[in-house]
Design a protein around this motif. Structure first.
Motif, short mmCIF file in Angstrom:
data_model
loop_
_atom_site.label_atom_id
_atom_site.label_comp_id
_atom_site.label_asym_id
_atom_site.label_seq_id
_atom_site.Cartn_x
_atom_site.Cartn_y
_atom_site.Cartn_z
N GLU A 33 3.81 1.54 -1.30
CA GLU A 33 4.37 1.67 -2.65
C GLU A 33 3.34 2.25 -3.61
O GLU A 33 3.69 2.91 -4.58
CB GLU A 33 4.89 0.33 -3.16
N ARG A 34 2.08 2.00 -3.35
CA ARG A 34 0.99 2.56 -4.18
C ARG A 34 1.02 4.08 -4.16
O ARG A 34 0.59 4.73 -5.10
CB ARG A 34 -0.35 2.01 -3.69
N ASP A 53 -7.45 5.13 -1.71
CA ASP A 53 -7.20 3.71 -1.91
C ASP A 53 -6.17 3.20 -0.90
O ASP A 53 -6.35 2.15 -0.29
CB ASP A 53 -6.72 3.46 -3.34
N VAL A 54 -5.10 3.95 -0.71
CA VAL A 54 -4.06 3.55 0.25
C VAL A 54 -4.63 3.55 1.66
O VAL A 54 -4.39 2.63 2.45
CB VAL A 54 -2.83 4.47 0.13
N ASP A 71 2.27 6.05 -7.11
CA ASP A 71 1.40 6.31 -8.26
C ASP A 71 0.96 7.77 -8.31
O ASP A 71 0.66 8.30 -9.37
CB ASP A 71 0.16 5.41 -8.23
N HIS A 76 0.83 -1.21 0.00
CA HIS A 76 0.00 0.00 0.00
C HIS A 76 0.87 1.26 0.00
O HIS A 76 0.54 2.24 -0.68
CB HIS A 76 -0.96 0.01 1.19
N VAL A 126 -5.79 8.06 -5.16
CA VAL A 126 -4.69 7.22 -4.68
C VAL A 126 -4.66 7.21 -3.17
O VAL A 126 -4.55 6.15 -2.53
CB VAL A 126 -3.34 7.70 -5.26
#
Length: 95
Positions: free
Chosen positions: A51-52, A70-71, A55, A49, A67
């Motif tokens: 690393e996301r 979502d994380v 984005d 997560h 983003v």
């Protein structure tokens, strides 16, 4: 009426002209990464997560919200999983 009569002062040609405004710096071609270092936590789900978040580096500011949400959702699920009561496996029946 003349300038002397109206009380206004005529422009003095000997005064230096106001400096010309410098041209504004050109905006970047697109979003630039912040270059933040993401230190691994050792927990695979949490690290994925985090690393996301990378984005968001390639998105305009208005795209960051998706983003981040979502994380946040993924990290919340990982925390909730820590509080969940473990389900006994098929051979862990202690009766």
């Amino acid at each position: 009426m003349t300038d002397a009569q109206s009380g206004s002062v005529p422009d003095d040609p000997r005064e230096p002209a106001a400096p010309a405004a410098e041209p504004a710096a050109e905006p970047a071609a697109g979003p630039a990464p912040l270059g933040l270092v993401r230190t691994p936590t050792g927990h695979a789900a949490v690290d994925a997560h985090l690393e996301r978040l990378a984005d968001a580096d390639d998105l305009a500011a208005d795209g960051h919200v998706e983003v981040y949400e979502d994380v946040h959702r993924g990290l919340r699920e990982a925390l909730d999983a820590l509080d969940a009561t473990p389900v006994p496996g098929p051979y862990e029946n202690r009766s």
